[in-house]
Design an enzyme around this catalytic site. Structure first.
Site, short mmCIF file in Angstrom:
data_model
loop_
_atom_site.label_atom_id
_atom_site.label_comp_id
_atom_site.label_asym_id
_atom_site.label_seq_id
_atom_site.Cartn_x
_atom_site.Cartn_y
_atom_site.Cartn_z
CD GLU B 63 7.17 -30.43 27.03
OE1 GLU B 63 7.94 -30.89 27.91
OE2 GLU B 63 7.11 -29.22 26.76
CG HIS B 132 11.77 -23.27 18.32
ND1 HIS B 132 13.05 -23.05 18.79
CD2 HIS B 132 10.94 -22.98 19.35
CE1 HIS B 132 12.98 -22.63 20.05
NE2 HIS B 132 11.73 -22.59 20.41
#
Ligand code: TPP
Ligand code: TPP
Ligand code: MG
Ligand code: MG
Lengths: 410, 340, 410, 340
Positions: B63, B132
Site C-alpha cells: 500500500e 476487514h
C-alpha cells in the site's frame, strides 16, 4: 476482440489465463540431488549462488538423493505424512462447514502442506513460529487439538479468542504459534524482534517466520531482512512462493527478474531455494537453517517453491484469472503423494496403510468437528456473552469503556 | 432519450472510473487485483480489457508503494486512481498520504501537487472481523491537505468519484462496502433489498459531477438533526421511520471540506443533534462534528449532542452486530434527544 | 571503566570512536580501472558480481584508466570542477550565515560534491531528479541561480516556497529538481512512479533518485526497488553511502554483511558500486544507467561509496561519536582535488587557474548572498505577509480555512 | 536525606529510563542514534555505557521496523522503550502501532500483548518546519488499545514515563520538545527561564510513579476551565496571568485513558471551557474534549466551548509563531468566554 497488451511501461503477464492451456514451460526444474549442501557454518559470501538453485531431495521414483537427503527415522516420516494428510482432511471439512453456512470464511493450504509440516518437524517445540494464515500445518504437526482450532473457526463459546478473529486467524502460545494478523507481513518483522530478544537472553529457542511471495512487497518484509541482517537474529525467514497472490501471479510481486530467495542475498543473508512440495528437502533446509541460527550464526532466508492448488479462500474463484488445470500441470507434484511414494519405496508404508490412515483421520476430524459444534457455530448454538466485546482492549478496562458497556446495557 | 440505467454502487463506481479513463488520457487505475481480475469487489471489472494494462493494472501488495508511486505519477502529470483493497490496510500508506500527498502543494507553494484519488472499501457488517471492517476516516480528516469523501448511494458515488478524480488535491474516497449491493437498513437479520428498488440507483451513463463539500438533506424534518454518512445514512433513515421521530437527516457526503452551513442551518432550526458513525467513538469524526455544532449553534441547542457510534474496541468477528450502531441504538438516541 | 561490549545479540560497532585512531583498514579498495564495463544492454543476470566490486577511473596520479574511463570534453570536466567548487564555497557561506543567526539550519555536502555534480552532467536537463537534502550540487550543476537557493535558506520575501520549508529543502520544477521532503526515503519510491508515468507516455526523460545509506532501511526503499523491478521503470536508483547516518555508522543500516549495491541484486536489478569521490567514475556509471533506462531496459541501482566529511548538519557535532581526523584518513580522497589533479595532468588546468576560479566563485557567492539578503533573512528584513500561511493547503481555500484566517485577523 | 536534585525535562526522562533499566532486566531501549551518541536530544546519553549495547542500542532508520521489532520483543517478554526521533516520523510505524500493538491483546483475548513504550518529541517552536514540529496525538487517541501520555514538567515526565514503561499496554509518550530546557511560556521573543527556577524541576533520583489516567489541576480557578497538555499548559498559565482571568487550568497529562471526572467537575463549577492544543484543529484531540464536555456538562455550560489550536495547515518554518497558539490567542479566548 483480443486482450489488449500494454505499451510503454512493462506490465508483467502470467504464462496463461482462463481458456489457455496451463504451462510451466518457463520454469527450469533441476533434477533432485543436484545441489551441494554446505556446512552449516560457512560464510554467507560463499553461498551466493544458492538463491538461483533449487534444492530437491525426492526424485521421480520416490528415491531420496543428494547431499541434502536427511537421515530421518521412518517413524518421523510417517508422522509427517500423517500431519499433512490430517491437514488436508481438516481443510476439506472446514470448507464444507463454511459452505453449509456454519462459519463465514476459510482458507485451505492444499498442495502446500509440506511447507508447514516439514518445518514444524525440523524445528524444536520451543521455537516460536510467526506464520501466515496458510500454515495451519504447524499446529497440526505440533499435535494441537483440532477441536480448539475448529472452535476458533466457528467463533463459538469455546473459542479461546472469544470470537474476535476471522476464521483461521489462530493463536496458540502453548503451541509456539504466534497470533495471525489480517495485515499481511507484520508477523515477519515481529519474528525478528522475538529472535533478537531470545538471543539477548542467550536462550536456545529460535524464531521462524513465513510470508507469501505476494506479501514480500510490504515494508515489513524489508524491515525483517534489515534488522535480521544488522543484529544477526536467530530467525528463519521463509518465503512461501506458491505462484499466486489472490489473482496476481508472482511476477506482480517481483518474481520475473530473479528469485525471491535472492532478496536475502541483498542483505548478505544466506538464502536457500527449495522444492516446497518435497517434504525431505523442506525438512533438510529448515534443519540446516535452525542449526546455523542456534550456533549464533544468524538468519537464513528460505524460498519455498510451491503452488497454491486451490482458491485463495472460500471467497475466491481462481477460474476467473488462471487456466483450469494449472494445479495438475504443476511440475513439482503433490507433497503428500511424493512422501507417500518415498515411504512405500523404502518399505515403510503401503497403499493399504495409507487407506486405513485416511479413514482414521477422517473419523478423527469428524469427531473433533462434532465436539466443536457442540460448543456452537458462528450462526447457531452456544456463544459467549456479548459483553465480552469490551474485554481485553486494555489490561484493565478504562472508565470510558465501562461507560460504553453500560450504555450497551451489559 | 432512453430510460436511465439502474446501477448498484459497485457498478456506479466502475462507471465513474470508466468515464474518467475515457475522458482523460492521464487517468490511470491500479491496485491489488484490480487489473485482469477487476478487483476483489469487482469495481474495476472490464476496465483493463477496455483501456489496456498500461492504464489499468495490478500492483504489488504494498500500500505504501502504491500511494508513493501514485504521488510520483501525479508529479509527472498523471491522475492516478488507486485502490486500497480494504481501508484496514491503508496504514502502510499513511506516511506517503500524510507527509507527502497532503503536504506537496503546501511545502512547494503550489509548484507540485498530488491529484490522486485513493478508493477504499470501509465499514463492517460482512463478518470481516477487525481487519476487514474498519472505518479509519477520522485519522485522515485530521490531516490538513487531504479531502475525504464517503458516498451513500450509487448516484452520489458516481458523481462524487468523478469529482474526486478531477480534483487536483488528494482525495480519500471511502466506499461503504455494506452498501455495494443494496441500501442496507441496519437490519442484518432481514433480506437486503437490491439497489434497483431505490431511486438513487438511476445513474446516468455519462459524466456528471457532485461537487465536493456539499451535504445532502436526505430527509427534511423539524424535531432533530441527524448527521451521518455512508452506511449510517440508511440506518438513520430506518431509525427515524421506526421511531416516527421527525428527524432532519443530513448525508455529509464530503467530510473534508465540510458543509458546515447546511449542518448549522438545520441545527438552528431543530435545536437538537445526533451524530452517527460506524467508526470507534473517541476522536472519531463525530467528535469534530459535535465540537463544531456546539461552537456554531450553542444558543440554539436544547439538548446535548449525542454520538451513536461503533464502540471503542476493535471490530469483533462474531459480535459485529453487537458492535454495529444499528437502528435500535440510533432510534433510542433520537427518542432520548427529543425528550430532553 | 572500559566501554561495555554486547552479549547475546550482535550490535554492530564502527571501526573507531572518539579518542581512537581513525582507520579504514577494514575496507578493501581496488585499484582504478580494474572493473570491466559491460555493454549497456546486457542482461542483469550476467552482472551479479558488480555489487561486490568498486568502479574507479581516476588513479593516484590523476590518470583516467580502464574500461569505464569516459571520453569527455575537457570543457565538461572544467564545468564539473567549477560546479563542485561552487557547491563547496556556497555550503561554506551558508554555514557562516547560519552561525550568524540569519537562518535556522544548514546541511553541507562537503566531500560528496561529485555524487550530485557528475550525475547532473551525465543526465539530460529534462531528466527528473528526486534528491535528498545533500544533493544541492544538482541545482548548482544545472546552473540554478544561487540567489534563489539562498532565498529558500533564508525563508525570505523572495523565497518561492513562501518560507514554509526548512533550509535546504529546495524545490525547482524548472531545474528538474523535485521537492525535498523532511521524511527520509519518500522521494525514492515517488521517483519510480514518475519514471513509470514517463515510460507509459513513451517520453524520453528518465528519473534519477538519491537516498542515503542510512535511509535505505525505510520501507520506501523497498517499495522503490520492488516497483522499479516489476514495471522495469526507467529510473536510476542512487544509494549515497557516505558511511554515516548522523551518529550511526553504515553497519547500523545493514552495511556489515554486504554492500548496499547488493540490495539491487535482490530484485534482479543491475547494480553498480562506484567510487563516489571519483568524478569520472560517477559520470561513467550514471551515463551507463541512463543509456540503459532510455533504451527501455529498466532501472539500475548505483551505490556511491563516499564519506560525509563534515557534521550531519549545523545541529550536529561528529566529534561526539566518530574519531577526529576520520575524514582525513578516508582512503578515496577529495572529489575536487582528484578532478583538479586530473585536469592538470591532462594539461587543461593549472594551480593558477584554480586559484583564480576560487576567487571568482567566492565573489559570485558573495554577490548572490548580498542580493538574497536584500530580500530579507529568517530573522531580519522583508518577509511575506503572515496570511500566506493559509495558502496552498488546497488548490482552493475551503471555508474552514477562510474562517481561521479571519480569526487570525488577516 | 540530601536535597532533591534539580532536573530539566530531558534529564528527568533519562532518569526514568535509567530507573527502568536498573529495576527490570527486561527493559530494552533502542532507536535512531540513541546508543553510543545518546539521542539527538541527548535523552539516552550515558545509558549505553551504563547498561551495555545489548540493552541500549542504535536502530536502523526504519520507524516501522523499530516498532515491529519492539512488538516481537514484547511478545517474547521484553519491555521495549523505543524512540521515534521526531513525532513527525512516526507515520511509517502506524501499521505496526494501530494494527498490531494496539490490537494484540484484543485479537488474542489476552494470550499476547504489547508492553511497549514509544517515546517521541513533538510540537514546534524550534524552527523545525513542517517535519520537525508536528503534534500527531489526535491520530493515535482514536485507536482503541493505545494509551497516550504527554507530560508538561520534569517531575511529571519522570513519573509518567516510569508508569508508561511499567504498563502492560502500548503507550505513546509524546515529549514537548519546546519544554526540554525550560517551562516555555509562549513568548518566543523573551529569554526562556531554565527549569531550575521551577518547582517541578525537583525530581527524586529513584523510582516513583504518576498513575496514567489522572489529570492535574495546575491552577485552581472559578471563572473558566482550561484544558491543556504539554507545552500549552505553560502557555495557558501565562495567558491566565496576563489576562487576570481566574481560570482553572487542567493539565490532562494522560489523553487516553482520559480523566473525564476531573474535567467535568471543573466545568460544572466554572460553566465555561476553553481547550488549547498545538495540533491542527480539525479532528484534533480538542474535538473529543469538546464533544465530551458538552455531553457531560451541557446544562452547566454558559458559553460555547472554544478551541485554541494550531491552524489547519502544515507547520510553516518562517511563520511558526504565527501558527503557534500563543498567550495572546489563548488570552483572547479566555476573555471572550468569560464575557459571553
Ligand atoms: C496489508 C494487506 N494488504 C492486502 C491484504 C489483502 N490480501 C489478503 S491475502 C492477499 C494475497 C496474499 O498473497 P501471498 O502473500 O502470496 O500469500 P498466499 O495467499 O499466496 O499464501 C491479499 C492481497 C491484506 N490482508 N493485508
Ligand atoms: C522518516 C525519518 N526518520 C528519521 C529522520 C531523522 N533523520 C534526518 S537525517 C537522518 C540520517 C540520514 O542518514 P543517511 O540516510 O545516511 O543520509 P546522510 O545524512 O548520510 O546523507 C535521520 C535519522 C527523518 N528525517 N525522517
Ligand atoms: Mg502466494
Ligand atoms: Mg549516510
Amino acid at each position: 476482440m483480443s486482450y489488449p497488451s500494454n505499451v510503454g511501461v512493462h506490465i508483467p503477464q502470467p504464462s496463461g489465463r482462463p481458456g489457455d492451456e496451463p504451462t510451466f514451460a518457463h520454469l527450469s526444474i533441476p533434477a533432485a540431488g543436484t545441489v551441494a549442501r554446505p556446512a552449516h557454518d560457512v560464510s554467507a559470501d560463499t553461498m551466493r549462488d544458492y538463491p538461483y538453485q533449487l534444492i530437491r531431495v525426492l526424485d521421480e521414483e520416490g528415491g531420496a538423493v543428494g547431499d541434502w537427503a536427511p537421515s530421518l527415522e521412518a517413524s518421523l516420516l510417517v508422522r509427517g505424512l500423517r500431519a499433512m494428510m490430517l491437514t488436508r482432511i481438516y481443510d476439506a471439512r472446514m470448507v464444507r462447514v463454511q459452505r453449509q453456512g456454519k462459519t463465514s470464511f476459510y482458507m485451505k493450504s492444499t498442495g502446500e502442506e509440506a511447507v508447514a509440516v516439514a518445518a514444524a518437524l525440523a524445528l524444536e517445540r520451543e521455537d516460536m513460529c510467526f506464520p501466515t494464515y496458510r500454515q495451519q500445518g504447524l499446529l497440526i504437526a505440533r499435535d494441537w487439538p483440532l477441536t480448539d482450532m475448529m472452535n476458533q473457526v466457528y467463533s463459538n463459546s469455546a473459542d479461546r479468542l472469544k470470537g474476535r478473529q476471522m476464521p483461521v486467524f489462530y493463536s496458540s502460545r502453548d503451541a509456539g504459534f504466534f497470533s495471525i494478523s489480517g495485515n499481511l507481513g507484520t508477523q515477519y518483522s515481529q519474528a525478528v524482534g522475538w529472535a533478537m530478544a531470545a538471543a539477548s537472553d542467550n536462550a536456545r529457542p529460535i524464531a521462524a517466520a513465513w510470508i507469501g511471495e505476494g506479501a514480500t512487497a510490504e515494508g515489513d518484509f524489508h524491515y525483517a531482512l534489515t534488522f535480521a541482517s544488522v543484529y544477526q537474529a536467530p530467525v528463519i525467514l521463509n518465503i512461501v512462493n506458491n505462484q499466486w497472490a489472490i489473482s496476481s501471479f508472482s511476477g506482480i510481486a517481483g518474481g520475473e527478474r530473479t528469485t525471491f530467495a535472492a532478496r536475502g542475498l541483498g542483505f548478505g543473508i544466506p538464502a536457500l531455494r527449495v522444492d516446497g512440495n518435497d517434504f525431505l528437502a523442506v525438512h533438510a533446509v529448515t534443519a540446516w537453517a535452525a542449526q546455523r541460527a542456534r550456533a549464533g550464526l544468524g538468519p537464513t532466508v528460505i524460498e519455498l517453491f510451491t503452488y497454491r492448488a486451490e482458491g485463495h479462500s472460500t471467497s475466491d474463484d481462481p477460474g476467473k484469472y488462471r487456466p483450469a488445470g494449472e494445479s495438475v500441470a504443476w511440475p513439482l507434484g503433490d507433497p503428500i503423494e511424493r512422501l507417500k511414494a518415498h515411504l512405500i519405496r523404502i518399505g515403510h508404508w503401503s497403499e493399504q496403510q495409507h487407506e486405513e490412515l485416511t479413514q482414521a483421520l477422517e473419523e478423527e476430524v469428524r469427531v473433533a468437528g462434532r465436539l466443536s459444534e457442540s460448543f456452537g457455530t458462528l450462526t447457531e448454538g452456544k456463544r459467549l456473552p456479548a459483553s465480552t466485546i469490551f474485554d481485553d482492549v486494555y489490561k484493565e478496562m478504562p472508565p470510558h469503556l465501562k461507560a460504553q458497556r453500560a450504555q450497551a446495557g451489559w | 432519450m432512453n430510460a436511465m440505467p439502474k446501477m448498484n454502487m459497485i457498478e456506479a463506481i466502475r462507471s465513474a472510473m470508466d468515464v474518467a479513463l475515457e475522458e482523460d488520457g492521464n487517468v490511470v487505475v491500479f491496485g491489488q487485483d484490480v487489473g485482469y481480475f477487476g478487483g476483489v469487489f469487482r469495481a474495476t471489472e472490464g476496465l483493463q480489457r477496455k483501456y489496456g494494462p498500461s492504464r489499468v493494472f495490478d500492483a504489488p501488495i504494498s500500500e505504501g508503494g502504491i500511494v508513493a508511486v501514485a504521488v510520483g505519477m501525479g508529479a509527472y502529470g498523471k491522475r492516478p486512481v488507486v485502490e486500497i483493497q480494504f481501508a484496514d490496510y491503508i496504514y502502510p500508506a499513511t506516511d506517503q498520504l500524510i507527509s507527502e500527498a497532503a503536504r506537496m502543494r503546501y511545502r512547494t507553494a503550489g509548484e507540485w501537487w498530488s491529484p490522486l484519488t485513493v478508493r477504499s472499501p470501509y465499514g463492517g457488517g460482512i463478518y470481516g472481523g477487525q481487519t476487514h471492517s474498519q472505518s479509519p476516516e477520522g485519522i485522515f480528516t485530521h490531516v490538513a491537505g487531504l479531502k475525504t469523501v464517503i458516498p451513500s448511494t450509487p448516484y452520489d458515488a458516481k458523481g462524487l468519484l468523478i469529482a474526486a478524480i478531477e480534483d487536483d488535491d488528494p482525495v480519500l474516497f471511502f466506499e461503504p462496502k455494506r452498501l455495494y449491493n443494496g441500501p442496507f437498513d441496519g437490519h442484518h437479520d432481514r433480506p437486503v433489498q437490491p439497489w434497483t428498488q431505490h431511486p438513487s440507483s438511476e445513474v446516468p451513463e455519462g459524466r456528471y459531477v457532485i461537487p465536493l463539500g456539499q451535504a445532502n438533506v436526505v430527509r427534511p424534518g423539524e424535531a432533530i438533526t441527524v448527521l451521518a454518512y455512508g452506511t449510517m445514512v440508511h440506518v438513520a433513515l430506518t431509525a427515524a421511520k421506526e421511531t416516527a421521530v421527525d428527524a432532519e437527516i443530513i448525508d455529509l457526503r464530503t467530510l473534508m471540506p465540510l458543509d458546515l452551513e447546511t449542518i448549522a442551518t438545520s441545527v438552528r432550526k431543530t435545536g437538537r443533534c445526533v451524530i452517527v458513525h460506524e467508526a470507534t467513538r473517541t476522536c472519531g469524526f463525530g467528535a469534530e462534528l459535535a465540537a463544531l455544532v456546539q461552537e456554531a449553534c450553542f444558543y440554539d441547542l436544547e439538548a446535548p449532542i449525542e454520538r451513536v457510534t461503533g464502540w471503542d474496541t476493535p471490530y469483533p468477528h462474531a459480535f459485529e452486530w453487537e458492535y454495529f450502531p444499528g437502528p435500535a441504538r440510533v432510534g433510542a438516541a433520537l427518542q432520548r434527544a427529543v425528550q430532553e
